[in-house]
Design an enzyme around this catalytic site. Structure first.
Site, mmCIF file in Angstrom:
data_model
loop_
_atom_site.group_PDB
_atom_site.id
_atom_site.type_symbol
_atom_site.label_atom_id
_atom_site.label_comp_id
_atom_site.label_asym_id
_atom_site.label_seq_id
_atom_site.Cartn_x
_atom_site.Cartn_y
_atom_site.Cartn_z
ATOM 1 N N TYR A 32 21.467 125.505 -9.944
ATOM 2 C CA TYR A 32 21.211 124.220 -10.603
ATOM 3 C C TYR A 32 21.910 123.106 -9.819
ATOM 4 C CZ TYR A 32 19.762 127.031 -14.665
ATOM 5 O OH TYR A 32 19.142 127.925 -15.511
ATOM 6 N N SER A 37 17.519 137.650 -16.029
ATOM 7 C CA SER A 37 16.591 136.642 -16.526
ATOM 8 C C SER A 37 15.219 136.849 -15.916
ATOM 9 C CB SER A 37 17.100 135.232 -16.178
ATOM 10 O OG SER A 37 16.208 134.235 -16.629
ATOM 11 N N GLN A 69 17.371 136.969 -20.406
ATOM 12 C CA GLN A 69 17.127 135.545 -20.633
ATOM 13 C C GLN A 69 15.694 135.177 -20.273
ATOM 14 O OE1 GLN A 69 18.715 131.217 -19.102
ATOM 15 N NE2 GLN A 69 20.249 132.822 -19.405
ATOM 16 N N SER A 73 14.482 127.291 -22.976
ATOM 17 C CA SER A 73 13.389 126.385 -23.345
ATOM 18 C C SER A 73 12.832 126.656 -24.739
ATOM 19 C CB SER A 73 12.264 126.451 -22.303
ATOM 20 O OG SER A 73 11.464 125.294 -22.348
ATOM 21 N N LYS A 120 7.921 114.331 -29.512
ATOM 22 C CA LYS A 120 7.992 113.004 -28.883
ATOM 23 C C LYS A 120 6.879 112.750 -27.880
ATOM 24 C CE LYS A 120 11.544 114.602 -25.623
ATOM 25 N NZ LYS A 120 12.973 114.462 -25.269
ATOM 26 N N ARG A 137 12.523 113.393 -20.772
ATOM 27 C CA ARG A 137 12.679 114.331 -19.663
ATOM 28 C C ARG A 137 11.494 114.255 -18.712
ATOM 29 N NH1 ARG A 137 14.374 120.568 -20.430
ATOM 30 N NH2 ARG A 137 16.282 119.469 -20.922
ATOM 31 N N ASN A 174 20.379 119.693 -32.582
ATOM 32 C CA ASN A 174 20.021 121.078 -32.278
ATOM 33 C C ASN A 174 20.922 122.059 -33.026
ATOM 34 O OD1 ASN A 174 18.024 120.227 -30.492
ATOM 35 N ND2 ASN A 174 19.349 120.357 -28.707
#
Length: 332
Positions: free
Chosen positions: A54, A151, A174, A203, A213, A225, A291
């Protein structure tokens, strides 16, 4: 906030966790990354998920600075290995050399001597699975990670690794999982549950689509985003007319149940006992608290039926390779 046990481990993770995929790798400013992380602690979130790739270390570096001000035993920290970390095409994958190099680099950036969970970000079919399993086991034996996960591995890849590792080495999987992406239910959930491997899903809000939204036939809102070049890289996974129209049908279901669309979507993910935590992203502290409010929410059978009816055939339900994933297994 409620907590669940992560597979066969002794880790207790918050039902809602905070991830750093597109946000704290450069998508939002450093002061906002700090504000969101502190909001997570305030909300009872104790599970933080990142990856070396990331921002090629940027997200780990950001959290290394922020999290180091908190007692190490006050949070559960997860990172990953596999992605390409430089312009060198060889600087990626799950070879023993790469795993050994990347765990040390991650620990340096995260300012800690161990992570609680070290995950193979994808499977590497170019490396014998025996080599990968042995290298990951060594990371645990050296005390650099307490537990291991993976993942977006295929069922074939999961079985191959378990056959070599035996029971208990891997404690988590994941996958992408949400109302709009239900593919893991087909095979991965059951296979992992049989081996006491929990799911920590990414996600769960379909990158914000399940907040309502984004509207069909309308431009994406400014500041969202998908309005950001750096954070819209995977929008095609979940963004399309069918998905947006399904979300509009979900809105009255959420309203009738007395909750927001986001709470409905997160509670829907957490209805599955296989799921230990839902990884959420946030670019503002208020999103973190919103959240977190989904933890402990139980959806009635009537609401679940209404959700299924509203979704129709919009969700992805068949086993589907994740971005960057490749099928196949190589042995020595």
């Amino acid at each position: 906030m409620r907590y669940r046990t992560l597979g066969s481990s002794d880790l207790e993770v918050s039902e809602i966790s905070l991830g750093s995929w597109l946000t704290y790798s450069g998508g939002v400013a450093a002061d906002m990354a700090r504000a969101c992380t502190e909001a997570a602690f305030d909300a009872g979130i104790t599970f933080f998920d990142t990856a070396n790739v990331y921002g090629r270390g940027a997200a780990e570096t950001a959290w290394g600075e922020i999290l180091s001000s908190h007692p190490r035993d006050s949070y559960v920290l997860a990172t990953k290995v596999w992605g390409r970390m430089s312009d060198d095409p060889a600087d990626q994958g799950l070879s023993p050399t790469q795993i050994a190099k990347q765990i040390d680099a991650s620990l340096t950036r995260l300012r800690t001597d161990h992570v609680d969970l070290y995950q193979a970000h994808r499977f590497d079919p170019a490396v014998p699975v025996e080599d990968t399993v042995e290298a990951l086991r060594k990371v645990v034996d050296q005390g650099k990670a307490r537990y291991l996960g993976f993942s977006e591995w295929t069922p074939e890849q999961i079985r191959a690794a378990i056959d070599i590792a035996g029971p208990g080495l891997f404690v988590s999987s994941q996958p992408q999982y949400s109302m709009l992406w239900q593919a893991p239910e087909a095979e991965v959930f059951g296979l992992c549950a049989a081996h006491d491997i929990a799911q920590i899903v990414w996600s769960p809000l379909a990158q914000g689509v399940l907040t309502g939204k984004y509207l069909p036939g309308r431009p994406v809102p400014e500041g969202s985003r998908f309005a950001s070049d750096t954070m819209a890289v995977s929008r095609d996974l979940v963004y399309g007319d069918a998905a947006l129209e399904a979300v509009q049908r979900l809105a009255p279901v959420a309203e009738g149940a007395g909750m927001s669309l986001a709470t409905l979507a997160l509670a829907w993910v957490l209805r599955r006992t296989e799921v230990a935590s839902a990884i959420t992203g946030a670019s503002r502290p208020e999103q973190v608290h919103s959240n977190a409010a989904a933890s402990g929410v139980v959806l009635s059978d009537d609401v679940l039926r209404a959700v299924d009816e509203a979704l129709g055939d919009a969700p992805v339900t068949e086993p589907t390779l994740a971005p960057g994933a490749e099928p196949g297994v190589r042995h020595r």
